[in-house]
Design an enzyme around this catalytic site. Structure first.
Site, PDB file in Angstrom:
ATOM      1  N   ARG A 145       1.036  -1.025   0.425  1.00  0.00           N
ATOM      2  CA  ARG A 145       0.324   0.339  -0.220  1.00  0.00           C
ATOM      3  C   ARG A 145       0.947   1.485   0.150  1.00  0.00           C
ATOM      4  O   ARG A 145       0.728   2.068  -0.728  1.00  0.00           O
ATOM      5  CB  ARG A 145      -0.506  -0.305   1.492  1.00  0.00           C
ATOM      6  CG  ARG A 145      -2.516  -1.194   1.152  1.00  0.00           C
ATOM      7  CD  ARG A 145      -3.067  -0.886   2.093  1.00  0.00           C
ATOM      8  NE  ARG A 145      -4.161  -1.651   2.324  1.00  0.00           N
ATOM      9  CZ  ARG A 145      -5.061  -1.915   2.276  1.00  0.00           C
ATOM     10  NH1 ARG A 145      -4.941  -1.568   3.843  1.00  0.00           N
ATOM     11  NH2 ARG A 145      -5.932  -2.908   2.292  1.00  0.00           N
TER      12      ARG A 145
ATOM     13  N   LYS B  79     -19.371 -15.417   3.503  1.00  0.00           N
ATOM     14  CA  LYS B  79     -20.643 -14.712   3.571  1.00  0.00           C
ATOM     15  C   LYS B  79     -21.088 -14.379   2.593  1.00  0.00           C
ATOM     16  O   LYS B  79     -21.084 -13.565   1.801  1.00  0.00           O
ATOM     17  CB  LYS B  79     -20.462 -13.482   4.601  1.00  0.00           C
ATOM     18  CG  LYS B  79     -20.778 -14.171   5.761  1.00  0.00           C
ATOM     19  CD  LYS B  79     -20.358 -12.908   6.928  1.00  0.00           C
ATOM     20  CE  LYS B  79     -19.863 -13.830   7.983  1.00  0.00           C
ATOM     21  NZ  LYS B  79     -19.743 -13.414   9.384  1.00  0.00           N
TER      22      LYS B  79
ATOM     23  N   GLY C 169      -8.475  -7.673  -1.221  1.00  0.00           N
ATOM     24  CA  GLY C 169      -8.710  -8.532   0.155  1.00  0.00           C
ATOM     25  C   GLY C 169      -7.699  -9.928  -0.220  1.00  0.00           C
ATOM     26  O   GLY C 169      -6.709 -10.130  -0.650  1.00  0.00           O
TER      27      GLY C 169
ATOM     28  N   GLY D 221     -13.051  -3.753   0.443  1.00  0.00           N
ATOM     29  CA  GLY D 221     -14.579  -3.148   0.538  1.00  0.00           C
ATOM     30  C   GLY D 221     -15.255  -1.913  -0.320  1.00  0.00           C
ATOM     31  O   GLY D 221     -15.907  -1.914  -0.787  1.00  0.00           O
TER      32      GLY D 221
END
Length: 399
Positions: A36, A205, A356, A379
């Site tokens: 990053r 999920k 992710g 996200g």
């Protein structure tokens, strides 16, 4: 409308406050992955080379302001000093200053003393309680330190914080090179994809990805579902899932997706199962509709890897987010590796990883450079693919 780019600003001699994403994994004093920081270097270097006084701000980890003792421990653990040190190593030809403050005289003096072409990194924005609440006074205060604002933290633009939304509401603003690149590739996939467009979604999920699946079923030609969330779809088909991960309250939603996506939705046909998550003594592969009681799904099976590879063949646009199984355990990583290889080996295809775990998997497997674009924000990329407006992008001035 396109957003203003860093090149649309006259930065010469100006104080430019840049929201970067330096939320890097670290153990004590050691940064374990500096991707990053490296991703922000083109923007920082451009500003410094064009005689800007560069003020960087970022969060690092979480800081719990509700519990005073925990708050102090979080602050000690997530001090930006280690990032300043690494940034200086990555930019040996530049002067990188660090100030252990988020407001007050020390910060203001450090900004005043900054010369053109120099860089100042301030302390973790989350040391301030008002950061995540987008406290208007805090945003206005940080804005008072600079002449211009550049947004280059894609991993944080889906959050309306003081550093992502508060500051640019007071200053002329633009996006940096990293966000410009993110919007270019994600925007192309969403607004005008070359077809066939195949989306591959995994992870634990369904609840995390309901809106993404909904939107992609409208846009993509195929939506492949694997990973932990597949078992909720199995249940929706009336199949036994044993002790597999299951969101009982999302079974009806999965049913709706199966009906709506008759010709588009692709589910696993065989599954690698185990009798225990941590210490399995029995591991076998069964058809997806034959998971026995006492067993849990851990990965997609070889027939499914073949099926998914065939579905991906000839794709011209691919968006992938989420592993196909418990890929951190070597014996259950085959599905994720298989899908990763299948996408990486596609010819003439714009392939995007939505951050992710998929990004980590591709890099760890040595396929990082085989993808057109690996997003820095899991996200944020998912919310973008939902068709949501991201507050940290929406606030930036139009060209």
């Amino acid at each position: 409308m396109a957003k203003k780019s860093i090149k649309d600003l006259d930065v010469n001699g100006k104080r430019v406050i840049v929201r970067v994403d330096f939320n890097v994994p670290h153990k004590g004093e050691t940064i374990t992955d500096d991707n990053r920081i490296v991703a922000a270097l083109p923007t920082i270097t451009y500003l410094a080379e064009n005689n800007a006084k560069v003020i960087l701000l970022s969060h690092l980890g979480k800081v719990d302001h509700k519990d005073p003792e925990k708050c102090e421990s979080d602050k000690a653990k997530n001090d930006m000093a280690i990032v300043a040190k690494r940034l200086q190593e990555l930019l040996p030809e530049r002067r990188v200053h660090y100030v252990n403050a988020t407001r007050g005289e020390a910060l203001e003096n450090a900004v005043k003393e900054l010369n053109e072409g120099e860089i100042l990194l301030m302390q973790n924005t989350r040391y301030e309680k008002g950061e995540s609440k987008n406290d208007p006074e805090l945003g206005e205060y940080w804005a008072s330190l600079a002449d211009l604002y550049v947004s280059d933290a894609f991993g944080s633009v889906h959050r309306a914080h003081a550093s992502t939304v508060g500051i640019p509401s007071h200053l002329p603003s633009a996006v940096g090179f990293l966000i410009e690149k993110e919007l270019k590739y994600l925007g192309a996939a969403l607004d005008d994809p070359k077809r066939p467009f195949v989306a591959v979604l995994g992870g634990a999920k369904v609840s995390d990805k309901i809106a993404v699946i909904e939107n992609l079923l409208k846009i993509a030609d195929k939506v492949i579902v694997g990973g932990g969330m597949a078992y909720t779809f199995y249940k929706a088909k009336g199949w036994n899932v044993g002790t597999s991960l299951l969101e009982e309250d999302k079974v009806e939603v999965a049913k709706k997706f199966i009906e709506e996506g008759k010709d588009k939705l692709v589910l696993p046909i065989d599954t690698v199962i185990a009798n225990d998550f941590d210490n399995p003594t029995e591991v076998k592969t069964v058809n997806s509709n034959e998971i026995p009681d006492g067993f849990m799904g851990m990965d997609i099976g070889p027939k499914t890897i073949e099926l998914f590879t065939n579905e991906l063949a000839g794709a011209k646009t691919v968006f992938w987010n989420g592993p196909m199984g418990v890929f951190e355990k070597e014996e259950f990583a085959k599905g994720t590796i298989g899908v990763c290889k299948a996408i990486a080996n596609l010819d003439d295809c714009m392939s995007i990883i939505g951050g992710g775990d998929s990004a980590s998997a591709a890099k760890n497997l040595g396929y990082g450079d085989k993808f057109t674009h690996i997003s820095t924000g899991g996200g944020a990329s998912l919310e973008y693919m939902e068709g949501k407006e991201l507050p940290g992008i929406a606030i930036i001035e139009e060209k």
